[in-house]
Design a protein around this motif. Sequence first.
Motif, PDB file in Angstrom:
ATOM      1  N   THR A  62       0.817  -1.212   0.000  1.00 31.51           N
ATOM      2  CA  THR A  62       0.000   0.000   0.000  1.00 31.51           C
ATOM      3  C   THR A  62       0.854   1.267   0.000  1.00 31.51           C
ATOM      4  OG1 THR A  62      -0.136  -0.046   2.413  1.00 31.51           O
ATOM      5  CG2 THR A  62      -1.924  -1.131   1.194  1.00 31.51           C
ATOM      6  N   THR A  63       2.172   1.099  -0.034  1.00 30.20           N
ATOM      7  CA  THR A  63       3.089   2.238   0.032  1.00 30.20           C
ATOM      8  C   THR A  63       3.389   2.786  -1.349  1.00 30.20           C
ATOM      9  OG1 THR A  63       4.126   1.318   2.004  1.00 30.20           O
ATOM     10  CG2 THR A  63       5.371   3.001   0.812  1.00 30.20           C
ATOM     11  N   HIS A  64       3.152   4.080  -1.538  1.00 30.09           N
ATOM     12  CA  HIS A  64       3.524   4.732  -2.792  1.00 30.09           C
ATOM     13  C   HIS A  64       4.999   5.094  -2.710  1.00 30.09           C
ATOM     14  CE1 HIS A  64       3.640   8.484  -5.439  1.00 30.09           C
ATOM     15  NE2 HIS A  64       3.596   7.440  -6.239  1.00 30.09           N
ATOM     16  N   VAL A  65       5.800   4.435  -3.523  1.00 28.11           N
ATOM     17  CA  VAL A  65       7.252   4.668  -3.532  1.00 28.11           C
ATOM     18  C   VAL A  65       7.577   5.919  -4.335  1.00 28.11           C
ATOM     19  CG1 VAL A  65       9.463   3.724  -4.292  1.00 28.11           C
ATOM     20  CG2 VAL A  65       7.768   2.226  -3.213  1.00 28.11           C
ATOM     21  N   GLY A  66       6.861   6.135  -5.437  1.00 24.42           N
ATOM     22  CA  GLY A  66       7.115   7.261  -6.320  1.00 24.42           C
ATOM     23  C   GLY A  66       7.552   6.754  -7.677  1.00 24.42           C
ATOM     24  N   GLY A  67       8.481   7.478  -8.296  1.00 28.88           N
ATOM     25  CA  GLY A  67       8.961   7.126  -9.624  1.00 28.88           C
ATOM     26  C   GLY A  67      10.256   6.339  -9.585  1.00 28.88           C
ATOM     27  N   CYS A  68      10.889   6.227 -10.739  1.00 29.95           N
ATOM     28  CA  CYS A  68      12.119   5.444 -10.877  1.00 29.95           C
ATOM     29  C   CYS A  68      13.235   5.995  -9.986  1.00 29.95           C
ATOM     30  CB  CYS A  68      12.549   5.449 -12.349  1.00 29.95           C
ATOM     31  SG  CYS A  68      14.021   4.452 -12.671  1.00 29.95           S
ATOM     32  N   ASP A  69      13.462   7.299 -10.010  1.00 27.73           N
ATOM     33  CA  ASP A  69      14.516   7.884  -9.181  1.00 27.73           C
ATOM     34  C   ASP A  69      14.236   7.646  -7.701  1.00 27.73           C
ATOM     35  OD1 ASP A  69      15.830   8.760 -11.457  1.00 27.73           O
ATOM     36  OD2 ASP A  69      15.079  10.823 -11.296  1.00 27.73           O
ATOM     37  N   ASP A  70      12.971   7.738  -7.305  1.00 26.80           N
ATOM     38  CA  ASP A  70      12.593   7.480  -5.913  1.00 26.80           C
ATOM     39  C   ASP A  70      12.889   6.023  -5.534  1.00 26.80           C
ATOM     40  OD1 ASP A  70      11.474  10.126  -5.571  1.00 26.80           O
ATOM     41  OD2 ASP A  70       9.717   9.427  -6.675  1.00 26.80           O
ATOM     42  N   LEU A  71      12.610   5.108  -6.460  1.00 30.80           N
ATOM     43  CA  LEU A  71      12.857   3.684  -6.217  1.00 30.80           C
ATOM     44  C   LEU A  71      14.350   3.427  -6.030  1.00 30.80           C
ATOM     45  CD1 LEU A  71      11.575   0.801  -6.146  1.00 30.80           C
ATOM     46  CD2 LEU A  71      12.138   0.652  -8.580  1.00 30.80           C
ATOM     47  N   TYR A  72      15.172   4.009  -6.907  1.00 28.88           N
ATOM     48  CA  TYR A  72      16.622   3.827  -6.798  1.00 28.88           C
ATOM     49  C   TYR A  72      17.155   4.461  -5.512  1.00 28.88           C
ATOM     50  CZ  TYR A  72      17.699   1.424 -11.136  1.00 28.88           C
ATOM     51  OH  TYR A  72      17.803   0.462 -12.119  1.00 28.88           O
TER      52      TYR A  72
END
Length: 88
Positions: A62-72
């Motif tokens: 249920t956690t919004h991580v964000g985009g690709c840069d946020d994931l990295y």
Amino acid sequence: MTQPVLMYTTAVCPYCMRAKQLLKARGVAAIEEVRVDLDPERRDEMMQKTGRRTVPQIFIGTTHVGGCDDLYALDAAGGLLPLLAADA
């Protein structure tokens, strides 16, 4: 077993591809992809849930991580694997 992963994507998105590669490298076997380029209503849904217009938009559980840069950044900070392994 890992948390379910939901990713809003488009067909030709290099950031989406990079995000998928990282998730697979971290043991994610299945990613539920929502192609917002094929379904404008799902893009509206993504924007309502995240407040963002760009793809990818990644949810782990249920956690919004964000985009690709946020994931990295999450991975570099050591937070990705614990989030993937968290109890559902």
